[in-house]
Scaffold this motif. Structure first.
Motif, PDB file in Angstrom:
ATOM      1  N   ARG A   1      34.308  31.164  31.305  1.00  0.00           N
ATOM      2  CA  ARG A   1      35.224  31.236  32.444  1.00  0.00           C
ATOM      3  C   ARG A   1      36.386  30.265  32.264  1.00  0.00           C
ATOM      4  O   ARG A   1      37.543  30.611  32.501  1.00  0.00           O
ATOM      5  CB  ARG A   1      34.463  30.938  33.733  1.00  0.00           C
TER       6      ARG A   1
ATOM      7  N   ILE B   1      32.599  37.955  34.059  1.00  0.00           N
ATOM      8  CA  ILE B   1      33.626  36.908  33.914  1.00  0.00           C
ATOM      9  C   ILE B   1      35.016  37.527  34.022  1.00  0.00           C
ATOM     10  O   ILE B   1      35.885  37.015  34.735  1.00  0.00           O
ATOM     11  CB  ILE B   1      33.452  36.149  32.578  1.00  0.00           C
TER      12      ILE B   1
ATOM     13  N   ALA C   1      37.852  37.166  37.154  1.00  0.00           N
ATOM     14  CA  ALA C   1      39.177  36.625  36.849  1.00  0.00           C
ATOM     15  C   ALA C   1      40.294  37.616  37.184  1.00  0.00           C
ATOM     16  O   ALA C   1      41.459  37.352  36.897  1.00  0.00           O
ATOM     17  CB  ALA C   1      39.256  36.243  35.371  1.00  0.00           C
TER      18      ALA C   1
END
Length: 158
Positions: free
Chosen positions: A91, A123, A127
């Protein structure tokens, strides 16, 4: 335990070992024709930036930004050693990649990942990446999942 992340040359023995470990994992999950790796030498080319995560000096993760042109960048070579998975390494590397792409004024980030990487998908999705069809010159493949993320820049901005 804490770790640090910095831009480094991939042309180091320890980084070569980390990338070889990544390649072994990928080859165990997909046939060779469905693995689209950058070699360590390609990772060292102009237009590619590599981040290495380290804990007490030991390389524990990596990721790269490959710039294809002034508009599009690609997330490449994301990997965290198994004993560090789930601790935020990936991350944080991805965050560095996104930040660099935004600083460069790129409009979009894309990536190709395997069909057996749900932790990676999580992840990317957290994001802000969304699944899409094939990107760049990748073929449509049952072994690939593609993502894209629009960045702050818009081509029609005044």
């Amino acid at each position: 335990m804490s770790f640090s992340i910095a831009v480094e040359s991939p042309l180091q023995d320890e980084v070569r070992e980390l990338v070889a470990e990544l390649n072994d994992v990928l080859h165990s999950l997909s046939p060779p024709e469905a693995c689209y790796h950058l070699t360590v030498e390609q990772m060292a080319e102009a237009g590619v930036t590599v981040w290495i995560a380290r804990e007490n000096g030991r390389a524990i993760g990596c990721g790269a930004l490959k710039r294809h042109n002034a508009e599009i960048g690609e997330v490449k070579r994301m990997y965290t050693r198994p004993e560090w998975q789930g601790r935020g390494v990936g991350r944080q590397i991805l965050s560095r990649i996104i930040g660099a792409a935004e600083e460069d004024g790129l409009a979009e980030l894309v990536l190709e990942t395997g069909d057996q990487h749900p932790a990676a998908w999580a992840i990317y999705e957290k994001a802000g990446f969304t699944r899409c069809g094939p990107v760049l010159d990748y073929p449509d493949s049952p072994y690939s999942i593609f993502y894209q993320k629009q960045l702050g820049r818009t081509s029609d901005a005044a």
